[in-house]
Design an enzyme around this catalytic site. Sequence first.
Site, PDB file in Angstrom:
ATOM      1  N   CYS A  77       0.831  -1.207   0.000  1.00 29.62           N
ATOM      2  CA  CYS A  77       0.000   0.000   0.000  1.00 29.62           C
ATOM      3  C   CYS A  77       0.863   1.253   0.000  1.00 29.62           C
ATOM      4  O   CYS A  77       0.332   2.371   0.006  1.00 29.62           O
ATOM      5  CB  CYS A  77      -0.933  -0.003   1.210  1.00 29.62           C
ATOM      6  SG  CYS A  77      -0.075  -0.036   2.804  1.00 29.62           S
ATOM      7  N   GLU A  93      -1.948   0.954  -5.037  1.00 30.21           N
ATOM      8  CA  GLU A  93      -1.373  -0.272  -4.492  1.00 30.21           C
ATOM      9  C   GLU A  93      -0.436  -0.841  -5.566  1.00 30.21           C
ATOM     10  O   GLU A  93      -0.719  -0.720  -6.759  1.00 30.21           O
ATOM     11  CB  GLU A  93      -2.484  -1.268  -4.189  1.00 30.21           C
ATOM     12  CG  GLU A  93      -2.123  -2.326  -3.182  1.00 30.21           C
ATOM     13  CD  GLU A  93      -2.608  -2.011  -1.788  1.00 30.21           C
ATOM     14  OE1 GLU A  93      -2.475  -2.877  -0.906  1.00 30.21           O
ATOM     15  OE2 GLU A  93      -3.123  -0.897  -1.563  1.00 30.21           O
TER      16      GLU A  93
END
Length: 584
Positions: A532, A576
Amino acid sequence: MTSSSIRSPPAKRFKSELPSSFTEVTEAPVNALFTEPSSSTQNPTQQKTNDKPAGKKGRKQRRPLPEAFSPADVLFHDVRDFLGADYVTEILAKKDGAEWEAPGELGLFEVVETTAGAFTVSGESLSLWTSSSGKKWAIITPFAHPRDKIRCKIYKHDRLCSSADLMEILEYSEEFRGGEGDRRKNPNAGCKYFGECGGCQLQPVPYPLQLSHKRRTVDLAYKRFSTLPSTSVPDILPTIGSPKQWAYRTKITPHFDAPPKWARAKLAENAGGGEEDLMNGEQEARKGWECRIGFERKGKPGVMDIEECPIATPVLNVKLVDERARVQETIMSFKKGATLLLRDSLPNLEPLPSSTNPFSPSTPILPEEAHIAITNHRTPVYERVGEFIFSFAAGSFFQNNNSILIPLTTYVKEAIFPPGSTAFPPTHLVDTYCGSGLFGITLSPCFEKVAGVEISQDSITAAKNNAEMNGLQDKTTWLCGKAEDIFGGLAEKGFEGGKSCVVVDPPRKGCDEPFLDQLLHFKPLTIVYVSCNVHTQARDVGYLVNESAKRGGSEWKYVLESLRGFDLFPQTAHVESVAVLRLQ
């Protein structure tokens, strides 16, 4: 177009209106630096802080620099690239503090007109200001797009840049506008709070261009932070978009401030009277302030009142109405501010799946209208991902965009087993930072055995429960490992690197050096790193590639095979990233 014909979002409070006692607070930096960049890629932000100009009475001013890989450090790289790396290097080499001295025309609270020239990674605009002496400076302004002509108000100076509030867009550039959320062209679409709420940055941008921006973010992260030569980094693959660009977010956390002290004091004055006195006292206490429930304003203190969030799922927005009414009614009882939790969930499963009665993939998928909203942190949430069911406490971590989880897990599976590959395929999967077992469980059909490893016992308990609900108790092993021996216990369970793939899905700070060293010692056939925070991922992947080359010599090393972004949060600048490393 002129300022009289088109205006930017509603006027907001500016820094000049803040009390003199207000202190600017920025996001805490990531404290995860452990690799030393080579001299050729030395990060300019890591200069010693004693090279500062003297302050009053000859004392040296303390100007703390951002920690590597923190949002502030990423922003500095944006500024450096925008002004020109050679120019910035020349300025810093003088060591006279000039990088901290804004041009005289850019005084605090000065209103200036400029033209935005580029996006930062975080989706704000960068404008170039060149002083009469030739000094170049960057102005960072939210909610403006490249080539917009804008009026903005300076409120803070930093290293080679100033931050500004957007006051007005004088001329719009259409290059990055016209998306579904562009309310100039689609007045009833998007979010009415855009331009003040700090949650989304890219709402007016057409979705294909949002995906391009995120591909660029991955590319820049590896150029800036991996320490790898360009020949070791493959071309960044196009970003995989989210099936839903709106109404996708399955968790929101609006918050609110407590009543001010003077209001609580006024209420206390009437606490000893009758019910009528108490009611009158509360009415008086509520005058002069507003209970706002929502999210932070961009670059400003305090909470912005939000009645609905268009990126949240419908059931959450319905529940938000009730939660707002509850807080409004009881706000005088709060001595501190608080955060609400609203989480999308399937209704309670009946009967509850178990190891003896596992979840059936043939179970019909429930429509969104049948979902419920959970507000208690400890209450179990149920979520379906393809043929599998998951349960976890509402307050624990789980990906917040269910619509993209099947494309994500499918991509990871295909990356582990690429079509046409003649290499020996892994038969065992190790899911590190496994959380509730998302990757271990969804990828389980492809492996003989699956092990999940975590340092959190609560996460291991949830993952084990999820495996049992899906009838996978005999195929999976869940270990609560110690940080210093995260792979301990795998050998006796039949797991060895030579027949394993390892999935790594850490929090934003990335992996620490001991974990990466243990991973290299385990030496799996394939490593899939899901992140992330692409900037700490780039650091960690660079370490794995470089360190494996040192340790393996001519015998073995890891090669970065592919890189690709996934858009888990449309309308925002977040991306991501999935990196695939193969043992050679």
